[in-house]
Design a protein around this motif. Sequence first.
Motif, mmCIF file in Angstrom:
data_model
loop_
_atom_site.group_PDB
_atom_site.id
_atom_site.type_symbol
_atom_site.label_atom_id
_atom_site.label_comp_id
_atom_site.label_asym_id
_atom_site.label_seq_id
_atom_site.Cartn_x
_atom_site.Cartn_y
_atom_site.Cartn_z
ATOM 1 N N UNK A 72 0.804 -1.224 0.000
ATOM 2 C CA UNK A 72 0.000 0.000 0.000
ATOM 3 C C UNK A 72 0.837 1.275 0.000
ATOM 4 N N UNK A 73 2.165 1.152 0.015
ATOM 5 C CA UNK A 73 2.998 2.344 0.077
ATOM 6 C C UNK A 73 2.887 3.119 -1.236
ATOM 7 N N UNK A 74 2.886 4.442 -1.117
ATOM 8 C CA UNK A 74 2.824 5.320 -2.293
ATOM 9 C C UNK A 74 4.231 5.790 -2.636
ATOM 10 N N UNK A 75 4.625 5.599 -3.877
ATOM 11 C CA UNK A 75 5.963 5.999 -4.309
ATOM 12 C C UNK A 75 5.872 6.713 -5.647
ATOM 13 N N UNK A 79 12.475 6.690 -12.317
ATOM 14 C CA UNK A 79 13.339 6.580 -11.139
ATOM 15 C C UNK A 79 12.955 7.595 -10.069
ATOM 16 N N UNK A 80 13.111 7.180 -8.804
ATOM 17 C CA UNK A 80 12.863 8.100 -7.700
ATOM 18 C C UNK A 80 13.995 7.989 -6.692
ATOM 19 N N UNK A 81 14.065 8.971 -5.797
ATOM 20 C CA UNK A 81 15.141 9.029 -4.812
ATOM 21 C C UNK A 81 14.668 8.478 -3.474
ATOM 22 N N UNK A 82 15.505 7.649 -2.875
ATOM 23 C CA UNK A 82 15.222 6.971 -1.598
ATOM 24 C C UNK A 82 16.183 7.544 -0.556
ATOM 25 N N UNK A 83 15.652 8.235 0.441
ATOM 26 C CA UNK A 83 16.458 8.800 1.526
ATOM 27 C C UNK A 83 16.018 8.179 2.837
ATOM 28 N N UNK A 84 16.944 7.563 3.543
ATOM 29 C CA UNK A 84 16.605 6.801 4.743
ATOM 30 C C UNK A 84 17.256 7.428 5.972
ATOM 31 N N UNK A 85 16.459 7.586 7.034
ATOM 32 C CA UNK A 85 16.943 8.133 8.300
ATOM 33 C C UNK A 85 16.636 7.154 9.420
ATOM 34 N N UNK A 86 17.571 7.029 10.362
ATOM 35 C CA UNK A 86 17.380 6.153 11.525
ATOM 36 C C UNK A 86 17.472 6.999 12.784
ATOM 37 N N UNK A 87 16.427 6.930 13.598
ATOM 38 C CA UNK A 87 16.357 7.716 14.828
ATOM 39 C C UNK A 87 16.666 6.825 16.025
ATOM 40 N N UNK A 88 17.529 7.292 16.898
ATOM 41 C CA UNK A 88 17.871 6.537 18.096
ATOM 42 C C UNK A 88 16.805 6.758 19.166
ATOM 43 N N UNK A 89 16.284 5.663 19.727
ATOM 44 C CA UNK A 89 15.307 5.813 20.802
ATOM 45 C C UNK A 89 15.979 5.932 22.163
#
Length: 468
Positions: A72-75, A79-89
């Motif tokens: 169900x994800x909308x993209x 070609x598209x750009x994928x930017x990934x962030x990881x948040x520390x809990x």
Amino acid sequence: MTKDVIVLTPTMPDAKTIVAGLFAGGPDLEVRTLADGAVVQLCAPDGRTLVSVEVPFLVHTPGEAQRLLGPDVTAPDVPFWWTEARASTAVEEADRLAGSFAGRLATVLGGSVWPPQAAHTDVVPVAPDASGAAPPTTPPAVDALTDGTAVVIQDRPVIAMTSWLSDALREATANDRALTIVTPPRTTLTLPARFALHGHPNRWVVQLPGSGYYDGLSGAELHWQEQAFTPVRDADGSTRVAASFQPVPDTGERQLILNIRTTHEPDERLVLGGALESACRHLTGAPPAGWSTAEPVSLPWSTRQLTALARSRAPQPTWLVAVGPAGSPAVATTTVTRTTAGVEEDITLTLGYGPDEAVPLDAIEPLAQALAAEHGLTSMLTSLRAARRDVTVPPRFEAPPAPITFTLGPDAVRGIGLTHAARPPLDTAPVRLGAATAPCLHYPLGGDGSDASAWERLQQLMDHLKAA
């Protein structure tokens, strides 16, 4: 624990947009880079890591966002750009900070954020650390580090062999640590991630609601002891199997698995990837959609570019992942190795089929002939099993595959001796394929993927061939 936020945008996030996103925590936060600038970290003034952002990369492969983030994800269109962030809990505000970073990028560039509820554009002030203790240093993807274990905790629908995870595995291995991934029970693994975690000392740990853990691949009940997840044992020393590790119901879905090995002369004109492309064309009607050195699979399929990468890394091995064309669930891993025999490709190709889809078993023999004639086939084992069409691995018991055919390439037949190789102790004689003077041998092993005795026939065949 960390939480992942992913931004999918039709245009590349430029430096100005990245900076605007990083100001989600106000002007007092600090920025540092790791891995020669491949990772940007937003840090509190006391040095605590709040959010780690990977350099954006361009995805050319259709369907990758849906394969790894859910149908169900909308993209944006490729070609598209994928930017990934990881948040520390470890810091309470970090997950909202990552969401604000992602929301700002999507607001400026368009596109979408996963998970969608994480996105916003508020400024998130970060409270100072009351303890005053110096923060521990860990790799960006690792949540906890002990002398013997690197723990990664992720809450994603699918755990893929991302560059984050590859780096964590590489660093853990280099420092003689086990890599442990902890997920909720609804998570599945891609096959590349499963292959990376299979076997001791690495583990996939499934955390049950409330309390309790088990190994998602073996079902062993686990507990945290002596800075690692270890099996819970009964009084007689046997390992307990978690009650949640139940067999997957047979829904009629199937997976066809091909283990292909090819050997080539190390010629400057050599082009790799042809065997995988041929297998994909025979079984799906089209070449692979894309390839990469990690997931998501980002590059359009190109045997020329694949070969150039492997050549640039030689004599070190090269590991690659590829996916099938749209509408045909298929994932392949390839390891290219320089050996005394030449340049070898070890390929594992897995294809998924629904209950109403026919498995193309009649294409295996023509494929074997094509691989032997054109792509340096050494051997090919074909097997079938009841498993998910989407070719992911659930934390449940899955029946192992059963072999259907085995093929021996012409050079291997020559080395064993044609007379001996053509007379195995089986009920069915092998089929000779290719040139009469240098044939390959294709051994039917019977069964439909549910016949466990096919393994006995394969073992008899292997013993016979080795006896030569």
